[in-house]
Motif scaffolding. Sequence first.
Motif, short mmCIF file in Angstrom:
data_model
loop_
_atom_site.label_atom_id
_atom_site.label_comp_id
_atom_site.label_asym_id
_atom_site.label_seq_id
_atom_site.Cartn_x
_atom_site.Cartn_y
_atom_site.Cartn_z
N VAL A 145 0.87 -1.17 0.00
CA VAL A 145 0.00 0.00 0.00
C VAL A 145 0.90 1.22 0.00
O VAL A 145 1.75 1.37 0.88
N CYS A 146 0.74 2.10 -0.98
CA CYS A 146 1.66 3.23 -1.06
C CYS A 146 0.99 4.43 -1.73
O CYS A 146 -0.01 4.27 -2.44
N THR A 147 1.55 5.60 -1.52
CA THR A 147 1.07 6.82 -2.18
C THR A 147 1.72 6.98 -3.55
O THR A 147 1.29 7.81 -4.34
N LEU A 148 2.78 6.19 -3.78
CA LEU A 148 3.52 6.24 -5.05
C LEU A 148 3.61 4.85 -5.67
O LEU A 148 3.33 3.85 -5.01
N ASP A 149 4.03 4.82 -6.91
CA ASP A 149 4.28 3.54 -7.60
C ASP A 149 5.59 3.73 -8.38
O ASP A 149 5.60 3.76 -9.61
N CYS A 150 6.68 3.84 -7.62
CA CYS A 150 7.96 4.24 -8.21
C CYS A 150 8.47 3.20 -9.22
O CYS A 150 8.38 1.99 -8.98
N LEU A 151 9.06 3.72 -10.28
CA LEU A 151 9.64 2.83 -11.30
C LEU A 151 10.67 1.89 -10.70
O LEU A 151 10.83 0.77 -11.14
N TYR A 152 11.38 2.38 -9.69
CA TYR A 152 12.52 1.63 -9.17
C TYR A 152 12.19 0.76 -7.97
O TYR A 152 13.06 0.15 -7.37
N CYS A 153 10.91 0.69 -7.59
CA CYS A 153 10.55 0.02 -6.33
C CYS A 153 11.05 -1.43 -6.32
O CYS A 153 10.83 -2.19 -7.25
N GLN A 154 11.69 -1.81 -5.23
CA GLN A 154 12.22 -3.17 -5.10
C GLN A 154 11.15 -4.17 -4.70
O GLN A 154 11.32 -5.37 -4.83
N ALA B 100 5.28 -3.68 -8.11
CA ALA B 100 4.27 -2.66 -8.38
C ALA B 100 3.37 -2.45 -7.16
O ALA B 100 3.03 -3.41 -6.46
N THR B 101 2.99 -1.20 -6.91
CA THR B 101 2.08 -0.89 -5.81
C THR B 101 0.73 -1.54 -6.08
O THR B 101 0.18 -1.42 -7.17
N ARG B 102 0.19 -2.21 -5.07
CA ARG B 102 -1.12 -2.87 -5.25
C ARG B 102 -2.26 -1.92 -4.94
O ARG B 102 -3.32 -1.99 -5.53
N SER C 45 7.05 -2.97 2.78
CA SER C 45 6.45 -3.10 1.46
C SER C 45 5.56 -1.95 1.03
O SER C 45 4.84 -2.09 0.06
N GLY C 46 5.58 -0.85 1.71
CA GLY C 46 4.74 0.27 1.31
C GLY C 46 5.15 1.51 2.09
O GLY C 46 6.29 1.62 2.51
N GLU C 47 4.19 2.44 2.27
CA GLU C 47 4.51 3.71 2.92
C GLU C 47 4.01 3.70 4.37
O GLU C 47 2.80 3.70 4.61
N THR D 100 10.58 6.81 4.79
CA THR D 100 9.31 7.27 4.22
C THR D 100 9.56 7.93 2.87
O THR D 100 10.63 8.49 2.64
N ASN D 101 8.55 7.88 2.00
CA ASN D 101 8.69 8.62 0.74
C ASN D 101 8.39 10.11 0.96
O ASN D 101 8.54 10.91 0.05
N GLY D 102 7.91 10.46 2.12
CA GLY D 102 7.75 11.87 2.49
C GLY D 102 6.52 12.56 1.93
O GLY D 102 6.28 13.74 2.21
S1 SF4 Z 1 7.40 1.51 -1.37
FE1 SF4 Z 1 8.88 3.20 -1.65
S2 SF4 Z 1 9.89 2.73 -3.59
FE2 SF4 Z 1 8.03 1.45 -3.50
S3 SF4 Z 1 6.47 2.66 -4.57
FE3 SF4 Z 1 6.31 3.19 -2.40
S4 SF4 Z 1 7.65 4.96 -2.14
FE4 SF4 Z 1 8.17 4.07 -4.09
#
Ligand code: SF4
Length: 316
Positions: A30-39, A42-44, A80-82, A108-110
């Motif tokens: 669970v995240c506010t972003l879906d960063c290209l580089y996320c390890q 993809a954000t669900r 696994s998320g924010e 945090t992604n801030g």
């Molecule tokens: S968990 Fe971190 S890297 Fe992954 S999508 Fe969210 S902010 Fe971006």
Amino acid sequence: MEKPLRSIFGPVLSRRLGRSLGVDLTPDRVCTLDCLYCQVGATRNLTLERREWVPAEVVLEEAERKLAQGTPDVVTLSGSGEPTLHSRMGEILGGLRALFSGPLCVITNGTLLGDPEVRSELGEADVVLPSLDAGDEETFQRLNRPHPDLSFEAALAGLRAFHREFQGEIRLEVLLVEGINDDEASVRSLAALAREMAPARIEINTVKRAAASPAARPVPPRRLRRLATLFGPDARMIAEADRGAEPPGTSGGLGEVVGLLRRRSCTARDVARGLGLEDGTADRLLGELSDRGEVEAVLRGEDTYYRLKGREEEVG
Ligand code: SF4
């Protein structure tokens, strides 16, 4: 095999923090972003809604059990998320404070720092590591792929407010991706923003492990070193700090390997370093999980990564 915990993982050997017991407040990506580089992959659930994604009582009960087995260097909200999306984050930090006397950290992604409630709850932490990867809206959209209601300006304003208010240590992480935010003009503008906020540290990183998208390519080391100098003499390259020997030999078992792979794909060496195991032990545990059909190996460049079966999107 011991049952993997829902919210606690590790301790893992963190490049930035030492032996870190991980606390995952958003275990289902669970995240506010879906960063290209996320390890993690993809954000669900791309959301701005703060909710109790995992019960605070479960988090604290698992943390207490794990801390009774040994004392890590730090306890870190990450995973696994924010973590700031958890509506009881402040209470959880307070509960962890009662269980652990060492530093409490939050990665945090801030992006929710514009919320005064979030800033106030983070006041319970000792060290906060927010990210800043984009210096403009276009790069933010391309690289961080935010929730539609999130703008670069709003995220930046929150980050600035947090820098003004927070009494603990802030380490700002900047992640550079080849062809996306590593041109000199972008890096200069990022460096100007970072230096204006004057965090305790600026940490420069690049794509290191299997990323969510194949478009996320690492900046070559020599170029990364040169770009890092634009952030000033105190900026530190995380990729450099990752080198060197690691202490062998703690108690990683199959459940801990699964817990680690649930959060990111890893090479055998990553598993060994992350869990403080001998290389041979990590190989053996990964072999056992492969034989059971729980883990599969995927080639990426010259490296073999291991991921949980059914997590195909994790390795580009
Ligand atoms: S968990 Fe971190 S890297 Fe992954 S999508 Fe969210 S902010 Fe971006």
